[in-house]
Scaffold this motif. Structure first.
Motif, PDB file in Angstrom:
ATOM      1  N   MET A   1       6.752  16.634 -29.355  1.00 45.67           N
ATOM      2  CA  MET A   1       7.820  16.407 -30.326  1.00 45.67           C
ATOM      3  C   MET A   1       8.283  17.750 -30.852  1.00 45.67           C
ATOM      4  O   MET A   1       7.789  18.793 -30.437  1.00 45.67           O
TER       5      MET A   1
ATOM      6  N   PRO B   1      10.958  16.114 -25.376  1.00 47.29           N
ATOM      7  CA  PRO B   1      12.255  15.467 -25.617  1.00 47.29           C
ATOM      8  C   PRO B   1      13.439  16.378 -25.314  1.00 47.29           C
ATOM      9  O   PRO B   1      14.466  15.918 -24.793  1.00 47.29           O
TER      10      PRO B   1
ATOM     11  N   LYS C   1       8.728   6.362 -28.249  1.00 52.85           N
ATOM     12  CA  LYS C   1      10.087   6.613 -28.749  1.00 52.85           C
ATOM     13  C   LYS C   1      11.034   6.939 -27.599  1.00 52.85           C
ATOM     14  O   LYS C   1      12.153   6.417 -27.533  1.00 52.85           O
ATOM     15  N   LEU C   2      10.582   7.786 -26.665  1.00 53.81           N
ATOM     16  CA  LEU C   2      11.412   8.120 -25.508  1.00 53.81           C
ATOM     17  C   LEU C   2      11.641   6.897 -24.627  1.00 53.81           C
ATOM     18  O   LEU C   2      12.715   6.729 -24.047  1.00 53.81           O
TER      19      LEU C   2
ATOM     20  N   GLU D   1      14.315   4.877 -26.120  1.00 52.83           N
ATOM     21  CA  GLU D   1      15.619   5.530 -25.941  1.00 52.83           C
ATOM     22  C   GLU D   1      16.136   5.407 -24.512  1.00 52.83           C
ATOM     23  O   GLU D   1      17.242   5.865 -24.209  1.00 52.83           O
TER      24      GLU D   1
ATOM     25  N   ARG E   1      14.743   6.799 -21.764  1.00 53.72           N
ATOM     26  CA  ARG E   1      14.533   8.011 -20.958  1.00 53.72           C
ATOM     27  C   ARG E   1      13.367   7.859 -19.973  1.00 53.72           C
ATOM     28  O   ARG E   1      13.206   8.701 -19.083  1.00 53.72           O
TER      29      ARG E   1
END
Length: 261
Positions: free
Chosen positions: A63, A71, A92-93, A96, A98
């Motif tokens: 992060m 990221p 989180k990625l 998103e 990704r």
């Protein structure tokens, strides 16, 4: 240094990998955060020999906004097949878009340890008060810009009741391992995942944070969406998660998820 018993402990994993490997060798691009880096380095050679694939490794925080942060690498479209990083940041990625849905593989958990410069007096951090006094008596404290450092900054200082006292002498270090800051004498006490402190020369690890203050960080891997070699990426993650490799992971200061064989 590779664990002495690595060859014997990975035979089962290598056999399974050979059966599942892709027919054509690939250049598999991997980016790992520091917490799993030593385990990855120790296991990369056996994987390459068994699969015929070539691993192209790079490193970066899970992060943060530094250039090499995972990221940031994904945002600028670096050709990456596999990421290995803190589980929450990986999730989180994934959300998103990704990373490939369903490709997450949990590899290990990592407790936070603390260290001093080699040869310096070692505080007793086995109790909550001991940890508190170690922070207060240090002239400069370092912590990371990844999961352990975010926990220290946002929660631990308040739990210890020392946020105000630490203002001006506790610093979050971007990108550079905390152990290197301590070894250079730029801090005399610091905390980070044990697996990130362990490879650093010039420091002494004084112990893990007491259980009441501890945070175990999950490390996991996943396939990047649009990866050039998705099947080879999945084969690598299967290999890293194999029970036969658990002891090699444990030797780096991590707590493997798979039971060792």
């Amino acid at each position: 240094m590779r664990p002495h018993h690595l060859k014997h402990k990975t035979l089962a994993a290598l056999a399974a990998l050979a059966l599942g490997a892709s027919a054509h060798a690939a250049d598999v691009h991997v980016v790992s955060s520091g917490g799993f880096a030593q385990a990855y380095k120790d296991l990369a050679g056996p994987y390459e020999r068994a699969s015929g694939d070539h691993l192209v490794a790079a490193w970066g925080p899970s992060m943060g906004t530094t250039k090499n942060a995972i990221p940031a690498r994904l945002a600028r479209g670096e050709p990456i097949d596999v990421v290995i990083m803190v589980g929450d940041a990986l999730d989180k990625l994934m959300a998103e878009g990704r990373l490939e849905p369903g490709s997450k593989v949990v590899l290990a958990n990592s407790p936070i340890a603390c260290a001093v410069r080699h040869g310096a007096a070692q505080p007793d951090i086995g109790t909550v008060d001991g940890l508190r006094q170690a922070f207060l008596h240090a002239s400069r404290v370092a912590y990371s810009d990844s999961a352990s450092g975010e926990y220290i900054k946002r929660q631990l200082l308040d739990k210890l009741g020392i946020r105000q006292q630490m203002e001006g002498k506790a610093a979050q270090i971007p990108a550079t391992p905390v152990g290197e800051i301590i070894a250079r004498g730029e801090a005399d006490f610091g905390c980070q995942q044990k697996s990130e402190l362990k490879p650093v020369q010039g420091i002494d690890i004084v112990g893990l944070m007491p259980q009441e203050m501890q945070l175990n960080t999950q490390f996991a891997g996943a396939v990047v969406r649009g990866a050039g070699h998705p099947e080879a990426a999945r084969a690598l993650l299967r290999f890293l998660a194999a029970p036969a490799n658990a002891r090699a992971i444990e030797a780096t200061g991590l707590e493997p998820v798979a039971a060792p064989h």
